[in-house]
Motif scaffolding. Structure first.
Motif, PDB file in Angstrom:
ATOM      1  N   ALA A  92       0.834  -1.210   0.000  1.00  0.00           N
ATOM      2  CA  ALA A  92       0.000   0.000   0.000  1.00  0.00           C
ATOM      3  C   ALA A  92       0.867   1.258   0.000  1.00  0.00           C
ATOM      4  O   ALA A  92       0.564   2.228  -0.709  1.00  0.00           O
ATOM      5  CB  ALA A  92      -0.947  -0.006   1.198  1.00  0.00           C
ATOM      6  N   GLU A  93       1.936   1.233   0.759  1.00  0.00           N
ATOM      7  CA  GLU A  93       2.836   2.397   0.787  1.00  0.00           C
ATOM      8  C   GLU A  93       3.567   2.549  -0.544  1.00  0.00           C
ATOM      9  O   GLU A  93       3.713   3.655  -1.057  1.00  0.00           O
ATOM     10  CB  GLU A  93       3.819   2.271   1.951  1.00  0.00           C
ATOM     11  N   ILE A  94       4.005   1.442  -1.133  1.00  0.00           N
ATOM     12  CA  ILE A  94       4.629   1.487  -2.459  1.00  0.00           C
ATOM     13  C   ILE A  94       3.649   2.101  -3.455  1.00  0.00           C
ATOM     14  O   ILE A  94       4.006   3.003  -4.220  1.00  0.00           O
ATOM     15  CB  ILE A  94       5.058   0.076  -2.925  1.00  0.00           C
ATOM     16  N   ASP A  95       2.415   1.611  -3.445  1.00  0.00           N
ATOM     17  CA  ASP A  95       1.400   2.099  -4.388  1.00  0.00           C
ATOM     18  C   ASP A  95       1.156   3.602  -4.210  1.00  0.00           C
ATOM     19  O   ASP A  95       1.015   4.332  -5.195  1.00  0.00           O
ATOM     20  CB  ASP A  95       0.093   1.336  -4.208  1.00  0.00           C
ATOM     21  N   ARG A  96       1.099   4.065  -2.970  1.00  0.00           N
ATOM     22  CA  ARG A  96       0.833   5.481  -2.698  1.00  0.00           C
ATOM     23  C   ARG A  96       1.965   6.365  -3.221  1.00  0.00           C
ATOM     24  O   ARG A  96       1.729   7.347  -3.925  1.00  0.00           O
ATOM     25  CB  ARG A  96       0.641   5.707  -1.193  1.00  0.00           C
ATOM     26  N   TYR A  97       3.205   6.010  -2.901  1.00  0.00           N
ATOM     27  CA  TYR A  97       4.335   6.823  -3.379  1.00  0.00           C
ATOM     28  C   TYR A  97       4.473   6.734  -4.900  1.00  0.00           C
ATOM     29  O   TYR A  97       4.783   7.719  -5.560  1.00  0.00           O
ATOM     30  CB  TYR A  97       5.644   6.413  -2.693  1.00  0.00           C
ATOM     31  N   TRP A  98       4.245   5.551  -5.449  1.00  0.00           N
ATOM     32  CA  TRP A  98       4.350   5.377  -6.900  1.00  0.00           C
ATOM     33  C   TRP A  98       3.336   6.273  -7.619  1.00  0.00           C
ATOM     34  O   TRP A  98       3.658   6.956  -8.588  1.00  0.00           O
ATOM     35  CB  TRP A  98       4.144   3.921  -7.283  1.00  0.00           C
ATOM     36  N   VAL A 124      10.803   1.201  -3.069  1.00  0.00           N
ATOM     37  CA  VAL A 124      11.076  -0.220  -2.837  1.00  0.00           C
ATOM     38  C   VAL A 124      10.601  -0.654  -1.450  1.00  0.00           C
ATOM     39  O   VAL A 124      10.522   0.158  -0.526  1.00  0.00           O
ATOM     40  CB  VAL A 124      12.580  -0.529  -2.992  1.00  0.00           C
ATOM     41  N   PRO A 125      10.332  -1.959  -1.311  1.00  0.00           N
ATOM     42  CA  PRO A 125       9.991  -2.468   0.016  1.00  0.00           C
ATOM     43  C   PRO A 125      11.215  -2.389   0.936  1.00  0.00           C
ATOM     44  O   PRO A 125      12.356  -2.546   0.481  1.00  0.00           O
ATOM     45  CB  PRO A 125       9.585  -3.918  -0.222  1.00  0.00           C
ATOM     46  N   ALA A 126      10.970  -2.165   2.211  1.00  0.00           N
ATOM     47  CA  ALA A 126      12.067  -2.081   3.176  1.00  0.00           C
ATOM     48  C   ALA A 126      12.872  -3.386   3.216  1.00  0.00           C
ATOM     49  O   ALA A 126      14.071  -3.372   3.493  1.00  0.00           O
ATOM     50  CB  ALA A 126      11.521  -1.746   4.559  1.00  0.00           C
ATOM     51  N   ASN A 127      12.227  -4.505   2.898  1.00  0.00           N
ATOM     52  CA  ASN A 127      12.903  -5.808   2.906  1.00  0.00           C
ATOM     53  C   ASN A 127      13.293  -6.260   1.498  1.00  0.00           C
ATOM     54  O   ASN A 127      13.289  -7.448   1.193  1.00  0.00           O
ATOM     55  CB  ASN A 127      12.024  -6.856   3.587  1.00  0.00           C
ATOM     56  N   MET A 128      13.673  -5.338   0.650  1.00  0.00           N
ATOM     57  CA  MET A 128      14.006  -5.653  -0.748  1.00  0.00           C
ATOM     58  C   MET A 128      15.095  -6.735  -0.841  1.00  0.00           C
ATOM     59  O   MET A 128      15.031  -7.597  -1.708  1.00  0.00           O
ATOM     60  CB  MET A 128      14.448  -4.385  -1.486  1.00  0.00           C
ATOM     61  N   GLY A 129      16.082  -6.701   0.039  1.00  0.00           N
ATOM     62  CA  GLY A 129      17.143  -7.713   0.029  1.00  0.00           C
ATOM     63  C   GLY A 129      16.606  -9.119   0.206  1.00  0.00           C
ATOM     64  O   GLY A 129      17.042 -10.051  -0.474  1.00  0.00           O
ATOM     65  N   GLY A 143      11.799  -7.329 -14.513  1.00  0.00           N
ATOM     66  CA  GLY A 143      10.683  -7.118 -15.427  1.00  0.00           C
ATOM     67  C   GLY A 143       9.606  -6.185 -14.890  1.00  0.00           C
ATOM     68  O   GLY A 143       8.662  -5.857 -15.597  1.00  0.00           O
ATOM     69  N   GLN A 144       9.747  -5.789 -13.652  1.00  0.00           N
ATOM     70  CA  GLN A 144       8.738  -4.917 -13.050  1.00  0.00           C
ATOM     71  C   GLN A 144       9.040  -3.449 -13.300  1.00  0.00           C
ATOM     72  O   GLN A 144      10.193  -3.061 -13.463  1.00  0.00           O
ATOM     73  CB  GLN A 144       8.659  -5.155 -11.535  1.00  0.00           C
ATOM     74  N   HIS A 145       8.005  -2.669 -13.338  1.00  0.00           N
ATOM     75  CA  HIS A 145       8.151  -1.210 -13.297  1.00  0.00           C
ATOM     76  C   HIS A 145       7.989  -0.848 -11.824  1.00  0.00           C
ATOM     77  O   HIS A 145       8.975  -0.659 -11.137  1.00  0.00           O
ATOM     78  CB  HIS A 145       7.115  -0.530 -14.187  1.00  0.00           C
ATOM     79  N   LYS A 146       6.761  -0.783 -11.342  1.00  0.00           N
ATOM     80  CA  LYS A 146       6.504  -0.635  -9.911  1.00  0.00           C
ATOM     81  C   LYS A 146       6.742  -2.001  -9.277  1.00  0.00           C
ATOM     82  O   LYS A 146       6.336  -3.031  -9.822  1.00  0.00           O
ATOM     83  CB  LYS A 146       5.068  -0.170  -9.685  1.00  0.00           C
ATOM     84  N   ILE A 147       7.378  -2.018  -8.121  1.00  0.00           N
ATOM     85  CA  ILE A 147       7.614  -3.278  -7.411  1.00  0.00           C
ATOM     86  C   ILE A 147       6.281  -3.808  -6.881  1.00  0.00           C
ATOM     87  O   ILE A 147       5.511  -3.087  -6.253  1.00  0.00           O
ATOM     88  CB  ILE A 147       8.609  -3.072  -6.232  1.00  0.00           C
ATOM     89  N   VAL A 148       6.038  -5.095  -7.162  1.00  0.00           N
ATOM     90  CA  VAL A 148       4.861  -5.790  -6.649  1.00  0.00           C
ATOM     91  C   VAL A 148       5.385  -6.916  -5.742  1.00  0.00           C
ATOM     92  O   VAL A 148       5.934  -7.920  -6.222  1.00  0.00           O
ATOM     93  CB  VAL A 148       3.979  -6.344  -7.787  1.00  0.00           C
ATOM     94  N   ILE A 149       5.236  -6.705  -4.459  1.00  0.00           N
ATOM     95  CA  ILE A 149       5.799  -7.627  -3.467  1.00  0.00           C
ATOM     96  C   ILE A 149       5.300  -9.050  -3.662  1.00  0.00           C
ATOM     97  O   ILE A 149       6.090  -9.995  -3.612  1.00  0.00           O
ATOM     98  CB  ILE A 149       5.476  -7.115  -2.032  1.00  0.00           C
ATOM     99  N   ALA A 150       4.011  -9.246  -3.892  1.00  0.00           N
ATOM    100  CA  ALA A 150       3.455 -10.596  -4.038  1.00  0.00           C
ATOM    101  C   ALA A 150       4.129 -11.368  -5.167  1.00  0.00           C
ATOM    102  O   ALA A 150       4.346 -12.572  -5.061  1.00  0.00           O
ATOM    103  CB  ALA A 150       1.940 -10.520  -4.262  1.00  0.00           C
ATOM    104  N   GLU A 151       4.458 -10.680  -6.257  1.00  0.00           N
ATOM    105  CA  GLU A 151       5.133 -11.352  -7.382  1.00  0.00           C
ATOM    106  C   GLU A 151       6.536 -11.801  -6.996  1.00  0.00           C
ATOM    107  O   GLU A 151       6.991 -12.878  -7.397  1.00  0.00           O
ATOM    108  CB  GLU A 151       5.196 -10.426  -8.591  1.00  0.00           C
ATOM    109  N   LEU A 152       7.222 -10.982  -6.221  1.00  0.00           N
ATOM    110  CA  LEU A 152       8.566 -11.362  -5.767  1.00  0.00           C
ATOM    111  C   LEU A 152       8.501 -12.523  -4.769  1.00  0.00           C
ATOM    112  O   LEU A 152       9.324 -13.443  -4.828  1.00  0.00           O
ATOM    113  CB  LEU A 152       9.282 -10.160  -5.137  1.00  0.00           C
ATOM    114  N   GLU A 153       7.526 -12.494  -3.871  1.00  0.00           N
ATOM    115  CA  GLU A 153       7.357 -13.580  -2.916  1.00  0.00           C
ATOM    116  C   GLU A 153       7.016 -14.885  -3.630  1.00  0.00           C
ATOM    117  O   GLU A 153       7.553 -15.947  -3.306  1.00  0.00           O
ATOM    118  CB  GLU A 153       6.271 -13.229  -1.897  1.00  0.00           C
ATOM    119  N   ALA A 154       6.159 -14.830  -4.641  1.00  0.00           N
ATOM    120  CA  ALA A 154       5.757 -16.018  -5.391  1.00  0.00           C
ATOM    121  C   ALA A 154       6.932 -16.641  -6.157  1.00  0.00           C
ATOM    122  O   ALA A 154       6.974 -17.849  -6.355  1.00  0.00           O
ATOM    123  CB  ALA A 154       4.622 -15.679  -6.368  1.00  0.00           C
TER     124      ALA A 154
END
Length: 156
Positions: A92-98, A124-129, A143-154
């Motif tokens: 939600a915070e990523i989406d707001r700033y983006w 970026v998410p605080a836990n990007m590493g 391949g992402q423009h805006k970071i989508v956390i769920a896609e990275l977790e998957a």
């Protein structure tokens, strides 16, 4: 006299320093404009022609980080070589700033975006590493423009 941070970013705007300061302090928490010094009246010196009402020196704080800025004209535009990282707690915070900062779609990649003033940001998410530990996660991120956390977790 207020204590000055030992290192401070300085942003050189063409003519939008005040507008940018107002925009940024409204967007980020714990932010404020500390001072604005305008250029002297152009009638005092021909070097200031056209600079009336522009910012000679602006001081502002974004989420606790002190910045300075100025209106210096178009000679030195911003590039992606310098960016500011915004560590976000969640999607939600990523989406707001983006939504607030992304204004140049062709400059977007891997969480990087460029705002309407030409300044580059990494949203970026605080836990990007943790989210880019595997080759598959890195491939998804590339391949992402805006970071989508769920896609990275998957992809993990």
């Amino acid at each position: 006299m207020a204590e000055v941070a030992p290192v401070q970013p300085c942003l050189w705007f063409d003519h939008q320093a005040k507008e940018a300061m107002e925009y940024y302090v409204a967007l980020f928490p714990n932010s404020r404009i500390r001072s604005i010094t305008p250029y002297p009246d152009e009638s005092l010196d021909e070097h200031f022609e056209g600079m009336t009402e522009r910012v000679l020196n602006g001081e502002f704080t974004l989420n606790g980080v002190d910045f300075v800025c100025l209106d210096g004209g178009p000679m030195f535009p911003f590039t992606e070589a310098v960016s500011f990282v915004v560590h976000c707690a969640d999607q939600a915070e990523i989406d707001r700033y983006w939504a607030a900062l992304s204004h140049v779609p062709e400059a977007e990649q891997c969480g990087w975006c460029k705002d309407r003033f030409g300044v580059s940001w990494q949203i970026v998410p605080a836990n990007m590493g943790e989210l880019t530990r595997t080759p598959a996660q890195i491939q998804v991120m590339m391949g992402q423009h805006k970071i989508v956390i769920a896609e990275l977790e998957a992809a993990g």
